[in-house]
Design a protein around this motif. Structure first.
Motif, PDB file in Angstrom:
ATOM      1  N   ALA A 139     -42.324 -11.356  -8.825  1.00  0.00           N
ATOM      2  CA  ALA A 139     -41.798 -10.224  -8.055  1.00  0.00           C
ATOM      3  C   ALA A 139     -42.759  -9.053  -8.142  1.00  0.00           C
ATOM      4  CB  ALA A 139     -40.429  -9.820  -8.591  1.00  0.00           C
ATOM      5  N   PRO A 140     -42.775  -8.206  -7.110  1.00  0.00           N
ATOM      6  CA  PRO A 140     -43.584  -6.987  -7.204  1.00  0.00           C
ATOM      7  C   PRO A 140     -43.025  -6.077  -8.290  1.00  0.00           C
ATOM      8  CG  PRO A 140     -42.187  -6.938  -5.247  1.00  0.00           C
ATOM      9  CD  PRO A 140     -42.079  -8.320  -5.817  1.00  0.00           C
ATOM     10  N   ALA A 141     -43.877  -5.328  -8.945  1.00  0.00           N
ATOM     11  CA  ALA A 141     -43.443  -4.430 -10.014  1.00  0.00           C
ATOM     12  C   ALA A 141     -42.391  -3.449  -9.522  1.00  0.00           C
ATOM     13  CB  ALA A 141     -44.650  -3.686 -10.576  1.00  0.00           C
ATOM     14  N   SER A 142     -42.490  -3.040  -8.259  1.00  0.00           N
ATOM     15  CA  SER A 142     -41.536  -2.072  -7.694  1.00  0.00           C
ATOM     16  C   SER A 142     -40.125  -2.638  -7.630  1.00  0.00           C
ATOM     17  CB  SER A 142     -41.988  -1.654  -6.295  1.00  0.00           C
ATOM     18  OG  SER A 142     -42.150  -2.791  -5.456  1.00  0.00           O
ATOM     19  N   ILE A 177     -49.676 -10.737 -14.793  1.00  0.00           N
ATOM     20  CA  ILE A 177     -49.678  -9.892 -13.601  1.00  0.00           C
ATOM     21  C   ILE A 177     -50.826 -10.306 -12.688  1.00  0.00           C
ATOM     22  CG2 ILE A 177     -48.811  -7.968 -15.003  1.00  0.00           C
ATOM     23  CD1 ILE A 177     -51.531  -6.551 -14.311  1.00  0.00           C
ATOM     24  N   TRP A 178     -50.639 -10.003 -11.412  1.00  0.00           N
ATOM     25  CA  TRP A 178     -51.683 -10.189 -10.406  1.00  0.00           C
ATOM     26  C   TRP A 178     -51.787  -8.883  -9.632  1.00  0.00           C
ATOM     27  CZ3 TRP A 178     -48.022 -13.570 -11.871  1.00  0.00           C
ATOM     28  CH2 TRP A 178     -48.439 -14.816 -12.364  1.00  0.00           C
ATOM     29  N   ALA A 179     -52.931  -8.233  -9.743  1.00  0.00           N
ATOM     30  CA  ALA A 179     -53.124  -6.933  -9.117  1.00  0.00           C
ATOM     31  C   ALA A 179     -54.122  -7.046  -7.962  1.00  0.00           C
ATOM     32  CB  ALA A 179     -53.638  -5.917 -10.135  1.00  0.00           C
ATOM     33  N   PRO A 180     -53.814  -6.434  -6.819  1.00  0.00           N
ATOM     34  CA  PRO A 180     -54.738  -6.499  -5.683  1.00  0.00           C
ATOM     35  C   PRO A 180     -55.958  -5.606  -5.913  1.00  0.00           C
ATOM     36  CG  PRO A 180     -52.901  -5.060  -5.168  1.00  0.00           C
ATOM     37  CD  PRO A 180     -52.588  -5.670  -6.508  1.00  0.00           C
ATOM     38  N   ARG A 181     -57.080  -6.036  -5.384  1.00  0.00           N
ATOM     39  CA  ARG A 181     -58.293  -5.224  -5.524  1.00  0.00           C
ATOM     40  C   ARG A 181     -58.183  -3.934  -4.726  1.00  0.00           C
ATOM     41  NH1 ARG A 181     -60.293 -10.566  -4.826  1.00  0.00           N
ATOM     42  NH2 ARG A 181     -61.068 -11.439  -6.786  1.00  0.00           N
ATOM     43  N   GLU A 182     -57.455  -3.997  -3.617  1.00  0.00           N
ATOM     44  CA  GLU A 182     -57.195  -2.797  -2.816  1.00  0.00           C
ATOM     45  C   GLU A 182     -55.738  -2.383  -3.016  1.00  0.00           C
ATOM     46  OE1 GLU A 182     -59.556  -1.293  -1.194  1.00  0.00           O
ATOM     47  OE2 GLU A 182     -61.059  -2.861  -1.573  1.00  0.00           O
ATOM     48  N   TYR A 199     -48.096  -4.356  -7.890  1.00  0.00           N
ATOM     49  CA  TYR A 199     -48.693  -5.606  -8.354  1.00  0.00           C
ATOM     50  C   TYR A 199     -47.582  -6.618  -8.615  1.00  0.00           C
ATOM     51  CZ  TYR A 199     -47.302  -3.609 -12.862  1.00  0.00           C
ATOM     52  OH  TYR A 199     -46.574  -3.046 -13.885  1.00  0.00           O
ATOM     53  N   TYR A 200     -47.950  -7.874  -8.770  1.00  0.00           N
ATOM     54  CA  TYR A 200     -46.979  -8.922  -9.077  1.00  0.00           C
ATOM     55  C   TYR A 200     -46.868  -9.103 -10.590  1.00  0.00           C
ATOM     56  CZ  TYR A 200     -46.673 -10.426  -4.203  1.00  0.00           C
ATOM     57  OH  TYR A 200     -46.439 -10.486  -2.847  1.00  0.00           O
TER      58      TYR A 200
END
Length: 305
Positions: free
Chosen positions: A136-139, A276-281, A191-192
């Motif tokens: 899930a997204p952190a939000s 976690i998986w964070a986008p570069r942008e 981020y996820y």
């Protein structure tokens, strides 16, 4: 001879680092500390850890809170709202019944370093048989509808510290060289996240409304598979996995907070380990995703209530 609690109190009076907190904030801090001091014993009774297992850090914090309240209002319980403890997230006793999951988890002979995923049976079976994990997204977790053990703002870490400042002269006046400074440290992007426990106590099944647990016996192999699957599914994202750091918002250094792996100390009983998986942008809105990493019968097992 001076007792430990007297020493802790004297230490606080030499450095009253809570003096900037409002009374309501002190009371909330007291509830957070009581939550971490309180545990369920194997019979389901409300208890506290003693001896070598004693949570010394939290007893020190509790003593410091009492010392600050006493400075302001006199001996305990002066200053506290009548019945304030009822608002604390203290684990509920189950006695004369044993805590949920005690016997189930005991069957696996847990070893240091194992990971645990508490959830509903149908989801845990999907994890075990097919390696299906929701990320899930952190939000997502900043949702009032979620229970208190799950709800948190994963994108922001906030606090207030007391700091000494360099005096600044303006129009003939010198500003105060001390004061309350509120801070807020935000993640650069949504981020996820996929969360696990790195230990278990007698409260997780209730806190996470779970009736099953995935016991991961080879955490390194598992996280390697999980991170790789996430990076394959999410091009443009980078994956990481490590233990969460539990920070005291009054005592930590805001400049050193990694929001992606930091949580308020009130959640420390959860012993969280996360991927976690964070986008570069930077991205604000992310949909829920599902990763598939294959059967886990070689590195995990399932326990159910």
């Amino acid at each position: 001879m001076i007792t430990r609690s007297q020493k802790w109190r004297n230490d606080y009076l030499l450095n009253p680092y809570l003096s900037h907190l409002y009374s309501a904030e002190l009371e909330d801090r007291a509830k957070d500390v009581l939550n971490l001091i309180s545990v369920l014993d194997s019979a389901g009774r409300l208890s506290v850890l003693t001896g070598k297992n004693m949570n010394v850090e939290m007893w020190v914090k509790w003593t410091h809170i009492l010392a600050e309240m006493e400075k302001r209002y006199g001996p305990y319980p002066n200053g506290f709202t009548n019945g304030f403890v009822k608002g604390a997230n203290i684990v509920s006793p189950t006695f004369p019944s044993a805590p949920l999951g005690r016997d189930a988890i005991a069957k696996v002979s847990a070893q240091p370093g194992w990971l645990y995923k508490f959830s509903k049976k149908k989801y845990v079976q999907d994890m075990y048989s097919s390696g299906i994990f929701r990320v899930a997204p952190a939000s997502f977790y900043n949702d009032p509808s979620l229970n208190v053990a799950v709800r948190d703002d994963e994108l922001v870490f906030k606090g207030a510290v007391f700091t000494k400042l360099k005096p600044v002269i303006k129009t003939g006046k010198v500003t105060a060289d001390y004061g309350r400074v509120e801070y807020s440290v935000s993640a650069r992007t949504n981020y996820y996240v996929c969360c696990f426990a790195s230990n278990f106590t007698n409260r997780e099944f209730v806190d996470f409304e779970a009736d099953a647990c995935l016991v991961i016996k080879e955490p390194r192999l598992f996280t390697d598979r999980l991170i790789k699957a996430g990076c394959n599914l999410l091009p443009g994202f980078e994956g990481f996995a490590r233990a969460v750091k539990y920070l005291d918002p009054v005592l930590c250094d805001p400049s050193k907070i990694d929001v992606n792996f930091a949580k308020h100390f009130k959640y420390a009983y959860q012993n969280e380990y996360r991927a976690i998986w964070a986008p570069r942008e930077s991205i604000a809105d992310l949909p829920v995703e599902f990763l598939t990493i294959g059967p886990l019968n070689d590195i995990a097992e399932v326990v159910e209530l």
